[in-house]
Scaffold this motif. Sequence first.
Motif, PDB file in Angstrom:
ATOM      1  N   VAL A 107      32.020 -79.486  31.724  1.00 20.75           N
ATOM      2  CA  VAL A 107      32.834 -78.126  31.802  1.00 20.75           C
ATOM      3  C   VAL A 107      31.878 -77.253  32.020  1.00 20.75           C
ATOM      4  O   VAL A 107      30.773 -76.907  31.477  1.00 20.75           O
ATOM      5  CB  VAL A 107      33.385 -77.863  30.491  1.00 20.75           C
ATOM      6  CG1 VAL A 107      34.262 -76.798  30.153  1.00 20.75           C
ATOM      7  CG2 VAL A 107      34.289 -79.165  29.996  1.00 20.75           C
ATOM      8  N   VAL A 154      31.694 -72.725  32.772  1.00 13.68           N
ATOM      9  CA  VAL A 154      32.370 -71.434  32.725  1.00 13.68           C
ATOM     10  C   VAL A 154      32.232 -70.516  33.654  1.00 13.68           C
ATOM     11  O   VAL A 154      31.047 -69.950  33.880  1.00 13.68           O
ATOM     12  CB  VAL A 154      32.001 -71.020  31.210  1.00 13.68           C
ATOM     13  CG1 VAL A 154      32.587 -69.677  30.715  1.00 13.68           C
ATOM     14  CG2 VAL A 154      32.102 -72.144  30.102  1.00 13.68           C
ATOM     15  N   ARG A 209      35.305 -79.852  35.091  1.00 10.06           N
ATOM     16  CA  ARG A 209      36.457 -78.810  34.730  1.00 10.06           C
ATOM     17  C   ARG A 209      35.932 -77.566  34.594  1.00 10.06           C
ATOM     18  O   ARG A 209      34.690 -77.185  33.974  1.00 10.06           O
ATOM     19  CB  ARG A 209      37.090 -79.343  33.666  1.00 10.06           C
ATOM     20  CG  ARG A 209      38.355 -78.413  33.095  1.00 10.06           C
ATOM     21  CD  ARG A 209      39.048 -78.950  31.878  1.00 10.06           C
ATOM     22  NE  ARG A 209      39.992 -77.847  31.517  1.00 10.06           N
ATOM     23  CZ  ARG A 209      40.937 -78.197  30.491  1.00 10.06           C
ATOM     24  NH1 ARG A 209      40.664 -79.445  29.778  1.00 10.06           N
ATOM     25  NH2 ARG A 209      41.897 -77.353  30.035  1.00 10.06           N
ATOM     26  N   SER A 210      36.782 -76.476  35.246  1.00  8.91           N
ATOM     27  CA  SER A 210      36.032 -74.983  35.002  1.00  8.91           C
ATOM     28  C   SER A 210      37.023 -74.430  34.088  1.00  8.91           C
ATOM     29  O   SER A 210      38.192 -74.288  34.588  1.00  8.91           O
ATOM     30  CB  SER A 210      36.088 -74.385  36.373  1.00  8.91           C
ATOM     31  OG  SER A 210      35.522 -73.143  36.362  1.00  8.91           O
ATOM     32  N   LEU A 211      36.525 -73.675  33.272  1.00  5.09           N
ATOM     33  CA  LEU A 211      37.197 -72.620  32.274  1.00  5.09           C
ATOM     34  C   LEU A 211      36.931 -71.407  32.807  1.00  5.09           C
ATOM     35  O   LEU A 211      35.472 -70.998  33.057  1.00  5.09           O
ATOM     36  CB  LEU A 211      36.639 -72.800  30.804  1.00  5.09           C
ATOM     37  CG  LEU A 211      36.901 -74.277  30.289  1.00  5.09           C
ATOM     38  CD1 LEU A 211      36.281 -74.317  28.880  1.00  5.09           C
ATOM     39  CD2 LEU A 211      38.264 -74.705  30.387  1.00  5.09           C
ATOM     40  N   ALA A 270      37.700 -70.173  25.919  1.00  4.98           N
ATOM     41  CA  ALA A 270      38.871 -71.260  26.297  1.00  4.98           C
ATOM     42  C   ALA A 270      38.193 -72.559  25.735  1.00  4.98           C
ATOM     43  O   ALA A 270      38.692 -73.617  25.789  1.00  4.98           O
ATOM     44  CB  ALA A 270      38.936 -71.156  27.611  1.00  4.98           C
ATOM     45  N   LEU A 277      39.758 -76.890  24.010  1.00  2.81           N
ATOM     46  CA  LEU A 277      39.678 -78.136  24.259  1.00  2.81           C
ATOM     47  C   LEU A 277      39.784 -79.185  23.357  1.00  2.81           C
ATOM     48  O   LEU A 277      39.388 -79.129  22.136  1.00  2.81           O
ATOM     49  CB  LEU A 277      38.188 -78.422  25.099  1.00  2.81           C
ATOM     50  CG  LEU A 277      37.940 -77.604  26.300  1.00  2.81           C
ATOM     51  CD1 LEU A 277      36.181 -77.842  26.396  1.00  2.81           C
ATOM     52  CD2 LEU A 277      38.493 -77.875  27.255  1.00  2.81           C
TER      53      LEU A 277
END
Length: 367
Positions: free
Chosen positions: A40, A42, A59-61, A66, A70
């Motif tokens: 992940v 950010v 996965r990019s937040l 955020a 999760l």
Amino acid sequence: MISFIWSPGNRLPAGTGGSENYTVGQVRELNRRGIAAQVVTVGLGSADGRDDFTDVPFRSLATLAAVSDLDGTVVFVNEPHPVATRHPAYLILHNPPPIRDRYRAFATDGTRDRVLIATSRYAAALWSDFLDVDVATIRVVHPFAEPHFAREPRRASPTGQTRILFAGRLSPEKGIYTLLETLHVDVIDRDASLTFTATTAGSDKPQGRIIEKLLAAHPGIDVVPACKSPARMAALMAAHDVVVMPSNSQYWHETFGIVAIEAQHAGCRVVASNDGGLPETDCGAVVLVEPDNAEALAWGIRAAVGQGPPTAAARQLASAMYTVAESVDTLLDVLAGPLPVPPAVILRQLEELAMVPAREAGERAPA
């Protein structure tokens, strides 16, 4: 889902260091076993380094906050950001504790309610002292060498030649300046049978670009492109005989040293500073030398050359140590095991105990 939270605002670079290889390798092996895991990032969108890791889920937040949304298990990598999570979160401590005051408060506050994981026994003791917590509450999950290193065929060296490789980042803490000094120590500087190579790993950073230019100008060392995959790094190591790790010990202590075990799995001898977690990396082919000492490094190289290449049996034995399977097994045991009491809870309990009124003089304790 197990989510490994990479440093917010930073892309995950390929071929630059142990924490990157460790994180990606853990995620890769977990998915290989059918256990959902992801990296992940950010604040970067898809420009977060994922193009160099096409076999690893990313996965990019948009924001660090955020992370609170999760589900599943959250594992922070390196940086102890104080963000709420749905379940107790873990923190893998790849770096030593900070030495500057402005970072000490961040490290202390951010680790208060995390389950802590260190990458060596040395690192666990170091962080235990820094945080003033029982070392038993910090679990150790060692780094590993990917299977490519043990499988890569060795490349025979030219007759009478010993090929020496510096595969660390081009940064002062990795001891590159000690290596440059060593090139001029008379023990080795006139020996044409020794060849030296460094990679451009870390040259994406300002200090790395400067160091790359210094190396390029030096007639005693060749510079080759950084390897961005385990397979390419394994091939490079298998084409060398000795890997040097002259890690700086003045203001940085290597918590483990993943390059050392990768090199031994690839059939190299390793000359490393006797500091930090580097002694723990010995799979039978490590020569330890006094850190920050160019003369000692030169004699260490001489010792490694004199020992000759590890035998096939010694390489096989080394390759059975610090495997990715062993590392992930240990990580899963940590995630499934009982949670240690975080430092914040201990402090809160002590504060509550201190608030309990003392008994009046002569008052008997209840039976």
